[in-house]
Write an enzyme that holds these catalytic residues in place. Structure first.
Site, PDB file in Angstrom:
ATOM      1  N   ASP A  15      27.392  -7.966  16.156  1.00  0.00           N
ATOM      2  CA  ASP A  15      26.596  -9.077  15.624  1.00  0.00           C
ATOM      3  C   ASP A  15      26.612 -10.245  16.604  1.00  0.00           C
ATOM      4  OD1 ASP A  15      25.167 -10.716  13.839  1.00  0.00           O
ATOM      5  OD2 ASP A  15      27.018 -11.503  12.970  1.00  0.00           O
ATOM      6  N   ASP A  36      12.196  -1.703  34.053  1.00  0.00           N
ATOM      7  CA  ASP A  36      11.187  -1.747  35.116  1.00  0.00           C
ATOM      8  C   ASP A  36       9.851  -2.212  34.535  1.00  0.00           C
ATOM      9  OD1 ASP A  36       9.637  -1.375  37.370  1.00  0.00           O
ATOM     10  OD2 ASP A  36       9.594   0.816  37.220  1.00  0.00           O
ATOM     11  N   ASP A  42      26.202   0.837   4.873  1.00  0.00           N
ATOM     12  CA  ASP A  42      25.299  -0.126   4.217  1.00  0.00           C
ATOM     13  C   ASP A  42      25.504  -0.047   2.702  1.00  0.00           C
ATOM     14  OD1 ASP A  42      23.218  -1.800   3.461  1.00  0.00           O
ATOM     15  OD2 ASP A  42      21.680  -0.268   3.770  1.00  0.00           O
ATOM     16  N   ASP A  49       0.833  -1.203   0.000  1.00  0.00           N
ATOM     17  CA  ASP A  49       0.000   0.000   0.000  1.00  0.00           C
ATOM     18  C   ASP A  49       0.872   1.259   0.000  1.00  0.00           C
ATOM     19  OD1 ASP A  49      -2.382   1.417  -0.085  1.00  0.00           O
ATOM     20  OD2 ASP A  49      -2.633   1.448   2.097  1.00  0.00           O
ATOM     21  N   SER A  87      20.707  -2.723   1.753  1.00  0.00           N
ATOM     22  CA  SER A  87      19.700  -3.658   2.266  1.00  0.00           C
ATOM     23  C   SER A  87      19.158  -3.234   3.619  1.00  0.00           C
ATOM     24  CB  SER A  87      20.310  -5.059   2.389  1.00  0.00           C
ATOM     25  OG  SER A  87      21.321  -5.068   3.386  1.00  0.00           O
ATOM     26  N   ASP A 134      31.382  -4.922   4.042  1.00  0.00           N
ATOM     27  CA  ASP A 134      31.133  -3.485   3.929  1.00  0.00           C
ATOM     28  C   ASP A 134      31.843  -2.724   5.048  1.00  0.00           C
ATOM     29  OD1 ASP A 134      29.497  -4.162   1.845  1.00  0.00           O
ATOM     30  OD2 ASP A 134      27.615  -3.859   2.931  1.00  0.00           O
ATOM     31  N   GLU A 179      21.011   3.732  41.561  1.00  0.00           N
ATOM     32  CA  GLU A 179      21.986   2.640  41.441  1.00  0.00           C
ATOM     33  C   GLU A 179      22.235   2.287  39.976  1.00  0.00           C
ATOM     34  OE1 GLU A 179      21.246   0.102  45.545  1.00  0.00           O
ATOM     35  OE2 GLU A 179      19.812  -0.101  43.893  1.00  0.00           O
TER      36      GLU A 179
END
Length: 464
Positions: free
Chosen positions: A319, A355, A284, A93, A288, A295, A396
């Protein structure tokens, strides 16, 4: 928001499918779906804020784009479409209304609305006729089509950008259908006289009735009209030394800190992402929407003189799920080490993602849910829960991330345990990414990073 009262089971399935596809999208030119909430009879999708309005509105305002603006816009749309297709997804669409500008003073476009999108297996054909008639490809009307239908729709959009009117008209819907099926555009010579031969050729090669002859998204990106665009129009600073340094710094972080940075990446605002996204697009090379090892090595060596072995180390750190690709959010996570500021707003947003139960503290249950069953919450608590009350406060959490170098001997001991727990168990057979055999008695395999983030968002929203 979608009202679910009285909605059929089929429609609910469609909404769930749209949310699933949208949650998985991870590209600079695709709008982000941050959260999905289901409450009572309502389903709410929270998308990133896009303040600039629709591409349709800008066309209505300008009437016709300059060719420089048209080609720059087309390039952005193609990057989004090529990314979708590389992920095995067809949008179905594409239209002016489904591309939004990030800001009113920006020309940066993003694709939205995955209501008709479908995960598509290559060498198969879809049959459901959907989309908006003015943009629909002939093969969709024939109810036998592939991902190439998106390129026809894109051709219609580019046609409108260049000359300011729809290519397939008619006094009735039937006449419009006949025009689409025949591929006969209404060519107004006075309008097209102002368009370059390359621009005209580009549109003609998209509006080809035979989808097998029509340009693919990758072929369209390699068309001279796109390749010769004015790159000065592209936003962002691109790949500089600070980006290369951030990538290298990320590879030196422990896996637990890397996981925190990945969650932070999903909380970056548009301005922060805008500082580094052009660098991602430069890395890239095959367009893709994912960075390959080859690359990364090529670009880091050429632009920053990073040695090959260090490039490989950087790639392996990003990765972590070993699918030989780096996704946009993974790249953004690396930028958190030094390229982007670790400010209070970002820390608070990340804390809220941990949380899960919205108690104002991070509990052992929260850690298990967000980071997966392979990590021992007790080991995290020993290091981060400095007041030993069995939960992690915001102070913390902030101190741990900001003052990570303090008490190195304790930090290294705790994070060594975490790192060992986070090691990915490689499948013993089959293709990369294949699920392990149910009888496998080894450690639980971590969910892929994208899947874990998606699962986290689903759990946060009550959708499982």
């Amino acid at each position: 928001a979608f009202k679910l009262h009285g909605v059929t089971k089929e429609k609910k399935a469609e909404l769930a499918s749209e949310a699933e596809i949208f949650l998985g999208m991870d590209h600079p030119h695709v709008a982000r779906l941050h959260d999905v909430y289901e409450s009572g009879d309502q389903l709410t999708m929270v998308m990133e804020c896009m303040e600039g309005g629709e591409l349709f509105d800008r066309v209505a305002e300008r009437k016709v784009f300059s060719e420089k603006d048209a080609v720059h816009t087309s390039w952005q749309m193609l990057l989004a479409v090529n990314y979708l297709h590389s992920c095995g997804i067809v949008h179905r669409d594409l239209k002016l209304e489904n591309f939004l500008y990030e800001r009113k003073d920006s020309d940066f476009l993003k694709l939205i609305d995955f209501g008709f999108s479908k995960i598509w297996a290559k060498n198969t054909k879809m049959e459901v006729s959907c989309g908006t008639l003015s943009y629909v490809a002939p093969e969709v009307l024939a109810q036998s089509y592939t991902s190439q239908c998106d390129l026809w729709s894109l051709g219609v959009i580019v046609f409108v950008l260049l000359v300011g009117y729809m290519p397939f008209g008619g006094s009735s819907e039937r006449q419009q259908v006949i025009a689409i099926q025949s591929g006969k555009c209404g060519m107004k010579k006075d309008r097209w006289a102002k368009v370059s031969p390359q621009g005209l050729d580009f549109v003609k090669k998209l509006l080809v009735v035979n989808p097998e002859v029509r340009l693919t998204a990758l072929q369209a990106l390699e068309h001279p009209w796109i390749l010769n665009r004015d790159v000065a129009l592209e936003p962002g600073l691109g790949l500089d030394q600070s980006v290369a340094d951030a990538l290298c710094n990320f590879s030196r972080q422990t896996q637990f800190r890397q996981a925190c940075m990945q969650l932070m990446a999903w909380s970056l605002n548009a301005t922060e992402r805008g500082e580094v996204r052009q660098a991602f697009l430069e890395l890239d090379l095959n367009k893709s929407g994912k960075i390959k090892l080859s690359d990364l090595k090529k670009v880091l060596e050429a632009k920053s003189h990073v040695p090959e072995d260090e490039s490989v180390q950087v790639f392996r750190a990003l990765d972590a799920n070993s699918d030989e690709e780096i996704f946009y959010s993974e790249f953004l996570a690396a930028m958190m080490t030094s390229r982007l500021a670790l400010h209070d707003g970002l820390l608070k947003a990340t804390f809220r993602r941990f949380d899960v139960q919205n108690t104002g503290f991070i509990t052992r249950q929260d850690l298990s849910q967000v980071l997966g069953g392979a990590i021992k919450p007790d080991d995290v608590m020993k290091e981060v829960d400095t007041d030993h009350d069995g939960q992690i406060s915001y102070d913390e959490f902030m101190a741990y991330l900001r003052n990570g170098c303090a008490q190195d001997h304790h930090v290294e001991a705790a994070e060594k345990v975490i790192d060992e727990a986070l090691q990915v168990t490689e499948p013993s057979s089959g293709s990369a990414g294949a699920p392990p055999d149910a009888s496998d008695s080894g450690p639980a395999v971590r969910l892929r990073k994208r899947d874990r983030l998606r699962a986290f968002l689903n759990d946060l929203s009550g959708m499982t």
